[in-house]
Scaffold this active site. Structure first.
Site, mmCIF file in Angstrom:
data_model
loop_
_atom_site.group_PDB
_atom_site.id
_atom_site.type_symbol
_atom_site.label_atom_id
_atom_site.label_comp_id
_atom_site.label_asym_id
_atom_site.label_seq_id
_atom_site.Cartn_x
_atom_site.Cartn_y
_atom_site.Cartn_z
ATOM 1 N N HIS A 62 15.954 -16.353 -43.692
ATOM 2 C CA HIS A 62 15.279 -15.810 -44.166
ATOM 3 C C HIS A 62 15.307 -14.588 -45.796
ATOM 4 O O HIS A 62 14.632 -13.476 -45.329
ATOM 5 C CB HIS A 62 14.317 -15.106 -43.223
ATOM 6 C CG HIS A 62 12.317 -14.671 -43.708
ATOM 7 N ND1 HIS A 62 12.122 -15.184 -42.099
ATOM 8 C CD2 HIS A 62 11.910 -14.920 -44.211
ATOM 9 C CE1 HIS A 62 10.567 -14.905 -42.645
ATOM 10 N NE2 HIS A 62 10.659 -14.738 -43.603
ATOM 11 N N HIS A 64 13.345 -14.626 -49.009
ATOM 12 C CA HIS A 64 12.265 -15.393 -50.830
ATOM 13 C C HIS A 64 13.017 -15.313 -52.031
ATOM 14 O O HIS A 64 12.543 -16.199 -52.816
ATOM 15 C CB HIS A 64 10.469 -14.520 -50.652
ATOM 16 C CG HIS A 64 10.452 -14.583 -49.051
ATOM 17 N ND1 HIS A 64 9.620 -15.959 -48.603
ATOM 18 C CD2 HIS A 64 9.881 -14.118 -48.125
ATOM 19 C CE1 HIS A 64 9.145 -16.078 -47.236
ATOM 20 N NE2 HIS A 64 9.590 -14.422 -47.155
ATOM 21 N N GLU A 134 7.933 -21.400 -43.834
ATOM 22 C CA GLU A 134 7.524 -20.213 -43.319
ATOM 23 C C GLU A 134 6.183 -20.253 -43.260
ATOM 24 O O GLU A 134 5.780 -20.120 -45.006
ATOM 25 C CB GLU A 134 7.826 -18.594 -43.516
ATOM 26 C CG GLU A 134 7.534 -17.940 -42.776
ATOM 27 C CD GLU A 134 7.505 -16.105 -43.834
ATOM 28 O OE1 GLU A 134 8.144 -15.881 -44.349
ATOM 29 O OE2 GLU A 134 7.636 -15.291 -42.936
ATOM 30 N N HIS A 200 4.359 -14.733 -37.168
ATOM 31 C CA HIS A 200 2.977 -15.434 -37.466
ATOM 32 C C HIS A 200 2.314 -14.786 -36.808
ATOM 33 O O HIS A 200 1.431 -16.678 -36.876
ATOM 34 C CB HIS A 200 3.053 -15.409 -38.286
ATOM 35 C CG HIS A 200 4.099 -15.120 -40.525
ATOM 36 N ND1 HIS A 200 3.133 -14.149 -40.763
ATOM 37 C CD2 HIS A 200 5.246 -15.207 -40.556
ATOM 38 C CE1 HIS A 200 4.051 -13.392 -41.589
ATOM 39 N NE2 HIS A 200 4.899 -14.250 -41.378
ATOM 40 N N ASP A 279 14.248 -10.938 -45.562
ATOM 41 C CA ASP A 279 13.219 -11.329 -46.073
ATOM 42 C C ASP A 279 12.712 -10.447 -47.327
ATOM 43 O O ASP A 279 11.365 -10.520 -47.520
ATOM 44 C CB ASP A 279 11.848 -10.804 -44.807
ATOM 45 C CG ASP A 279 10.250 -11.335 -44.465
ATOM 46 O OD1 ASP A 279 10.175 -12.681 -45.385
ATOM 47 O OD2 ASP A 279 9.543 -10.274 -44.141
ATOM 48 N N LEU A 311 2.412 -4.849 -46.125
ATOM 49 C CA LEU A 311 3.829 -4.761 -46.085
ATOM 50 C C LEU A 311 4.502 -6.589 -46.301
ATOM 51 O O LEU A 311 3.559 -7.192 -46.247
ATOM 52 C CB LEU A 311 4.317 -4.408 -44.559
ATOM 53 C CG LEU A 311 4.771 -3.310 -44.578
ATOM 54 C CD1 LEU A 311 5.759 -3.225 -43.144
ATOM 55 C CD2 LEU A 311 5.542 -2.663 -46.479
ATOM 56 N N GLY A 313 7.080 -8.336 -47.253
ATOM 57 C CA GLY A 313 8.432 -9.067 -48.154
ATOM 58 C C GLY A 313 9.372 -7.166 -47.707
ATOM 59 O O GLY A 313 8.940 -6.307 -48.016
HETATM 60 ZN ZN LIG Z 1 9.268 -14.473 -45.491
#
Ligand SMILES: [Zn+2]
Length: 385
Positions: A62, A64, A134, A200, A279, A311, A313
Site C-alpha cells: 500500500h 501512493h 484503493e 474504508h 500508505d 490524516l 496518508g
Molecule cells: Zn492509501
C-alpha cells in the site's frame, strides 16, 4: 556471474541461520547454506557483510508515492523516482496504490501502471508486482480524504472496466463490504485472482463477515477509516481483529494508530497474519510542504500529512515501521521482518519467488543492522545503495 553473499546472520525470516552463505546467479538465489558446512565458491564475486543481518527484500502492498511523485501521475520518470526512493528503505517490490479520483483519471493511471508492470525492465529499483485499487468502492462515512464526489457503488461491470484498463495487473482492491454490490464484486475479483481487502468501511460485524464469505481475505490500514470497535456491536474491527481467515495491515508510524494500539493489533493478528504498510504519499523523503495525493493536495508538516484536518496518508518508510514494531510491541527483529516480507508475499501467493530467502527465489535482499537500519538493498542480485 556468480555472487556469494555472507553476513552475520540470515533471517529467512522463518528460520535463522548463523554465518550464512547465499549464492546468486542471474538475479536468482541458487543456494542457501551456512559457511560452517559450505565453502565459498572460488569463481564467485564475494559480498561480505560480517556485522549485518541478511533478510528478504521488503514488500509494501500500500504505497501512493514518494520522492515528490505520485503513482497516479502516469509518467515513467515519476515511477522511477518513487522506486529508487523505496529501494533506499529496503522495499524491493510493491503494489502501486491508486486513490479515488474521477473515472478517467483512475483509468489513465491503471493503463499506465499496467503497461509499466507488464514491461518490467527495471534495474536497481523497487519493482511493482501489481496494482492496489484503493477506492472508489468505499464508504462515504469512512472515506478519509478520498473525494466524496468520486465514490461509486461497486459493481462487476465497473470492476471489469478497471481490470481491463490495467491489462489484468490489479492484485488487490480495498472495498467497503457493506455497500450494495460489494459481495458480488468481491466474488468477481476473486475469480481473476484479485485480493479484496475490507476497509474504508462503516460495516457492522455481520456485514464484514459477509464480505469475508464472499472472498475478502485481508483488511486495509486497520483502525484507520473503520467504524470504531464497540463491545456490543464489534463492527468491522471486531471481525478484522478476531477472524483467522483475514490477514490485516497497519500503518505503524505511531501517528495513525497509538503505539499501545499497535501492540494490541500485533497481539490480535500475531506473527502469521499481521502485515505492515506505509500508505506513503509523494511527500515521503521530501521537506515539509504541499504535496499531491492522487488529484488533491496534502499539507505535510513533520511526520503528519493532512488534508482539511484529516490524516491523508503518511511519510512513513517500511524500515521505520519495522523498528516501530520492535519498540512499540517489544518484538524481535525476526518476527517484525516477517510482517514486511513473508506475510505480504503469502497473501499475494508469491512465496515461491519472494518474501523468503530460499533457492529459486528472486535475489531481492536487504542487509540491516541488528536494530533494523538498512545498510544495503539488493534487487535481482544487484546492489542498489
Ligand atoms: Zn492509501
Amino acid at each position: 556471474m556468480k555472487t556469494a553473499i555472507t553476513a552475520s546472520t540470515l533471517l529467512t525470516p522463518l528460520e535463522r541461520i548463523d554465518s550464512p552463505l547465499v549464492l546468486i546467479e542471474e538475479g536468482r538465489i541458487t543456494a542457501v547454506s551456512s559457511r560452517i558446512e559450505t565453502e565459498l565458491p572460488p569463481n564467485a564475486q564475494h559480498l561480505d557483510y560480517p556485522e549485518l543481518v541478511l533478510a528478504p527484500g521488503f514488500i509494501d502492498i500500500h504505497i501512493h508515492g514518494g520522492s515528490g511523485h505520485d503513482v497516479m501521475e502516469a509518467d515513467d520518470a515519476s515511477l522511477a523516482a518513487i522506486e529508487a526512493g523505496m529501494a533506499r528503505h529496503g522495499v524491493t517490490s510493491y503494489l502501486p496504490t491508486t486513490v479515488t479520483a474521477p473515472e478517467d483519471r483512475i483509468l489513465r493511471a491503471l493503463q499506465h501502471l499496467g503497461r509499466s508492470i507488464s514491461h518490467n525492465r527495471r534495474t536497481k529499483r523497487s519493482r511493482p508486482l501489481g496494482i492496489h485499487l484503493e477506492g472508489p468502492f468505499i464508504s462515504h462515512a469512512k472515506r478519509g480524504v478520498h473525494p466524496p464526489e468520486n465514490l461509486v457503488s461497486p459493481s462487476k461491470e465497473l470492476f471489469g472496466k478497471y481490470w481491463e484498463a490495467s491489462a489484468g495487473t490489479i492484485r488487490m482492491m480495498t472495498i467497503a463490504p457493506e455497500l450494495a454490490g460489494a459481495p458480488e464484486t468481491i466474488a468477481e475479483a476473486k475469480k481473476v485472482g484479485v485480493h479484496s481487502s475490507i476497509g474504508h468501511s462503516n460495516a457492522t460485524y455481520a456485514q464484514a463477515v459477509q464480505g469475508i464469505m464472499a472472498g475478502a481475505d485481508h483488511a486495509t490500514h486497520t483502525f484507520n477509516a473503520m467504524r470504531p470497535l464497540d463491545h456490543r456491536e464489534p463492527g468491522i474491527l471486531g471481525a478484522v481483529l478476531s477472524e483467522d481467515r483475514l490477514t490485516a495491515d497497519l500503518i505503524a508510524d505511531g501517528i495513525h494508530v497509538d503505539p499501545s494500539v499497535v501492540k494490541l493489533f500485533l497481539q490480535a493478528k500475531g506473527t502469521e497474519r499481521a502485515i505492515l504498510i506505509t500508505d506513503a504519499i509523494s511527500a515521503t523523503g521530501m521537506p515539509d510542504g504541499i504535496y499531491k495525493l492522487g488529484a488533491f493536495e496534502v499539507e505535510v508538516r513533520g511526520d503528519r500529512c493532512e488534508y482539511q484536518g484529516k490524516l491523508a496518508g503518511s511519510v512513513l518508510t517500511l524500515d521505520r515501521a519495522v523498528r516501530n514494531v520492535m519498540s512499540f510491541g517489544g518484538w524481535k527483529l525476526q518476527a517484525a521482518l516477517r510482517l514486511v516480507t513473508f506475510n505480504p508475499a503469502r497473501l499475494l501467493g508469491i512465496t515461491a519467488t519472494r518474501g523468503i530467502v530460499a533457492a529459486g527465489c528472486d535475489a531481492d535482499l536487504v542487509l540491516l543492522s541488528p536494530e533494523g537500519n538498512i545498510v544495503q538493498t539488493i534487487i535481482a542480485g544487484e546492489t542498489c545503495l
